[in-house]
Design a protein around this motif. Sequence first.
Motif, PDB file in Angstrom:
ATOM      1  N   ARG A  23      19.718  24.992  38.749  1.00 48.15           N
ATOM      2  CA  ARG A  23      19.077  23.979  39.503  1.00 48.15           C
ATOM      3  C   ARG A  23      19.145  22.649  38.791  1.00 48.15           C
ATOM      4  NH1 ARG A  23      14.894  28.487  37.426  1.00 48.15           N
ATOM      5  NH2 ARG A  23      14.949  29.987  40.107  1.00 48.15           N
ATOM      6  N   PRO A  24      19.809  22.405  38.242  1.00 50.60           N
ATOM      7  CA  PRO A  24      20.733  21.205  37.284  1.00 50.60           C
ATOM      8  C   PRO A  24      19.803  20.282  37.206  1.00 50.60           C
ATOM      9  CG  PRO A  24      21.931  20.654  39.899  1.00 50.60           C
ATOM     10  CD  PRO A  24      20.833  21.985  40.048  1.00 50.60           C
ATOM     11  N   THR A  25      19.264  20.587  36.384  1.00 51.84           N
ATOM     12  CA  THR A  25      18.120  19.482  35.543  1.00 51.84           C
ATOM     13  C   THR A  25      19.116  18.443  34.336  1.00 51.84           C
ATOM     14  OG1 THR A  25      17.024  20.596  34.044  1.00 51.84           O
ATOM     15  CG2 THR A  25      16.209  20.200  36.348  1.00 51.84           C
ATOM     16  N   GLY A  26      18.281  17.316  34.469  1.00 51.91           N
ATOM     17  CA  GLY A  26      19.131  16.637  32.911  1.00 51.91           C
ATOM     18  C   GLY A  26      18.984  17.189  32.273  1.00 51.91           C
ATOM     19  N   THR A  27      17.989  17.548  31.894  1.00 52.41           N
ATOM     20  CA  THR A  27      18.200  18.231  30.384  1.00 52.41           C
ATOM     21  C   THR A  27      18.659  19.385  30.376  1.00 52.41           C
ATOM     22  OG1 THR A  27      15.743  17.882  30.389  1.00 52.41           O
ATOM     23  CG2 THR A  27      16.255  19.425  29.096  1.00 52.41           C
ATOM     24  N   ARG A  28      18.635  20.165  31.144  1.00 53.18           N
ATOM     25  CA  ARG A  28      19.431  21.695  31.257  1.00 53.18           C
ATOM     26  C   ARG A  28      21.364  21.234  30.963  1.00 53.18           C
ATOM     27  NH1 ARG A  28      18.821  26.092  35.863  1.00 53.18           N
ATOM     28  NH2 ARG A  28      17.120  26.641  33.931  1.00 53.18           N
ATOM     29  N   LEU A  29      21.586  20.133  31.908  1.00 51.70           N
ATOM     30  CA  LEU A  29      23.025  19.618  31.814  1.00 51.70           C
ATOM     31  C   LEU A  29      23.435  19.421  30.565  1.00 51.70           C
ATOM     32  CD1 LEU A  29      23.754  18.291  35.322  1.00 51.70           C
ATOM     33  CD2 LEU A  29      24.177  19.992  34.660  1.00 51.70           C
ATOM     34  N   LEU A  30      22.434  18.641  29.995  1.00 55.63           N
ATOM     35  CA  LEU A  30      22.476  18.264  28.673  1.00 55.63           C
ATOM     36  C   LEU A  30      22.208  19.265  27.232  1.00 55.63           C
ATOM     37  CD1 LEU A  30      20.576  14.799  27.987  1.00 55.63           C
ATOM     38  CD2 LEU A  30      22.968  14.954  27.666  1.00 55.63           C
ATOM     39  N   LEU A  31      22.291  20.459  27.852  1.00 59.02           N
ATOM     40  CA  LEU A  31      22.210  21.725  27.048  1.00 59.02           C
ATOM     41  C   LEU A  31      23.218  22.413  26.706  1.00 59.02           C
ATOM     42  CD1 LEU A  31      17.954  22.488  26.867  1.00 59.02           C
ATOM     43  CD2 LEU A  31      19.383  22.008  24.959  1.00 59.02           C
ATOM     44  N   ALA A  32      23.634  21.893  27.655  1.00 60.79           N
ATOM     45  CA  ALA A  32      24.888  23.207  28.408  1.00 60.79           C
ATOM     46  C   ALA A  32      26.269  22.579  27.769  1.00 60.79           C
ATOM     47  CB  ALA A  32      24.425  23.710  30.116  1.00 60.79           C
ATOM     48  N   THR A  33      25.844  21.238  27.363  1.00 65.62           N
ATOM     49  CA  THR A  33      27.040  20.532  27.312  1.00 65.62           C
ATOM     50  C   THR A  33      26.841  20.339  25.863  1.00 65.62           C
ATOM     51  OG1 THR A  33      27.023  18.926  29.313  1.00 65.62           O
ATOM     52  CG2 THR A  33      28.289  17.795  27.099  1.00 65.62           C
ATOM     53  N   ALA A  34      25.766  20.267  25.367  1.00 65.81           N
ATOM     54  CA  ALA A  34      25.558  20.525  23.511  1.00 65.81           C
ATOM     55  C   ALA A  34      26.214  22.379  23.413  1.00 65.81           C
ATOM     56  CB  ALA A  34      24.573  19.907  23.069  1.00 65.81           C
ATOM     57  N   ALA A  35      25.636  22.977  23.563  1.00 63.53           N
ATOM     58  CA  ALA A  35      26.088  24.308  23.726  1.00 63.53           C
ATOM     59  C   ALA A  35      27.455  24.627  24.096  1.00 63.53           C
ATOM     60  CB  ALA A  35      25.561  25.680  24.585  1.00 63.53           C
ATOM     61  N   MET A  36      28.425  24.157  25.095  1.00 62.25           N
ATOM     62  CA  MET A  36      29.770  24.391  24.619  1.00 62.25           C
ATOM     63  C   MET A  36      30.652  23.757  24.167  1.00 62.25           C
ATOM     64  SD  MET A  36      30.456  24.691  29.087  1.00 62.25           S
ATOM     65  CE  MET A  36      28.736  23.533  29.696  1.00 62.25           C
ATOM     66  N   TYR A  97      27.260  11.628  28.114  1.00 59.26           N
ATOM     67  CA  TYR A  97      27.268  13.266  27.562  1.00 59.26           C
ATOM     68  C   TYR A  97      28.541  12.936  26.672  1.00 59.26           C
ATOM     69  CZ  TYR A  97      24.663  14.685  31.173  1.00 59.26           C
ATOM     70  OH  TYR A  97      23.807  15.764  31.878  1.00 59.26           O
ATOM     71  N   CYS A  98      29.201  11.916  26.708  1.00 55.13           N
ATOM     72  CA  CYS A  98      30.497  12.469  25.858  1.00 55.13           C
ATOM     73  C   CYS A  98      30.154  11.828  24.145  1.00 55.13           C
ATOM     74  CB  CYS A  98      31.360  11.081  25.986  1.00 55.13           C
ATOM     75  SG  CYS A  98      32.047  10.528  26.756  1.00 55.13           S
ATOM     76  N   VAL A  99      28.572  11.420  23.507  1.00 58.30           N
ATOM     77  CA  VAL A  99      28.040  10.943  22.409  1.00 58.30           C
ATOM     78  C   VAL A  99      27.384  13.054  22.317  1.00 58.30           C
ATOM     79  CG1 VAL A  99      25.796  10.434  21.459  1.00 58.30           C
ATOM     80  CG2 VAL A  99      27.754   8.199  22.612  1.00 58.30           C
ATOM     81  N   VAL A 100      27.015  12.989  23.085  1.00 60.68           N
ATOM     82  CA  VAL A 100      26.084  14.205  22.939  1.00 60.68           C
ATOM     83  C   VAL A 100      27.101  15.712  22.979  1.00 60.68           C
ATOM     84  CG1 VAL A 100      25.259  16.412  24.437  1.00 60.68           C
ATOM     85  CG2 VAL A 100      24.083  13.987  23.761  1.00 60.68           C
ATOM     86  N   GLY A 101      28.619  15.456  23.359  1.00 65.03           N
ATOM     87  CA  GLY A 101      29.500  16.573  23.619  1.00 65.03           C
ATOM     88  C   GLY A 101      29.948  16.341  21.891  1.00 65.03           C
ATOM     89  N   VAL A 102      31.150  14.702  21.698  1.00 59.51           N
ATOM     90  CA  VAL A 102      31.755  14.865  20.572  1.00 59.51           C
ATOM     91  C   VAL A 102      30.559  14.799  19.304  1.00 59.51           C
ATOM     92  CG1 VAL A 102      32.201  12.965  18.723  1.00 59.51           C
ATOM     93  CG2 VAL A 102      32.832  12.518  21.408  1.00 59.51           C
TER      94      VAL A 102
END
Length: 123
Positions: A23-36, A97-102
């Motif tokens: 269930r891809p929500t914006g929050t779940r995608l941001l949290l997954a990106t941050a975790a990875m 997503y780049c800002v969160v990832g970096v």
Amino acid sequence: MTWVLVAVGGAMGSAVGALLMRRPTGTRLLLATAAMCGLMGLLSAQLLSPKVTAVLGYGVLGSAASMVTMAVASPMWVGGDAPVHSTVSVTKRLAVYCVVGVTFALLGYLAVRGGETLFKKLT
């Protein structure tokens, strides 16, 4: 042998990515990106064996990250100004997503290096 380990890690990462994308929500995608990205920062700071790095770094995190990236794609609009709307939407999402990832990759890296430095100073 390394390619086999990357393939095994990729299979595990695909399973993790599939679970995250149920269930891809914006929050779940941001949290997954941050975790990875945080885990990639941790792995880049640690000196692990090449086999562990192949399985965890390239395999698991690489394939799970690509699945999250595919879920980030925005819907396309229909109309004369569709390319402009799509470009602006994709640019905004990519920037976030780049800002969160970096940020989280840097935090993961600094957590390991800072903890290591503190440990050396205290002992």
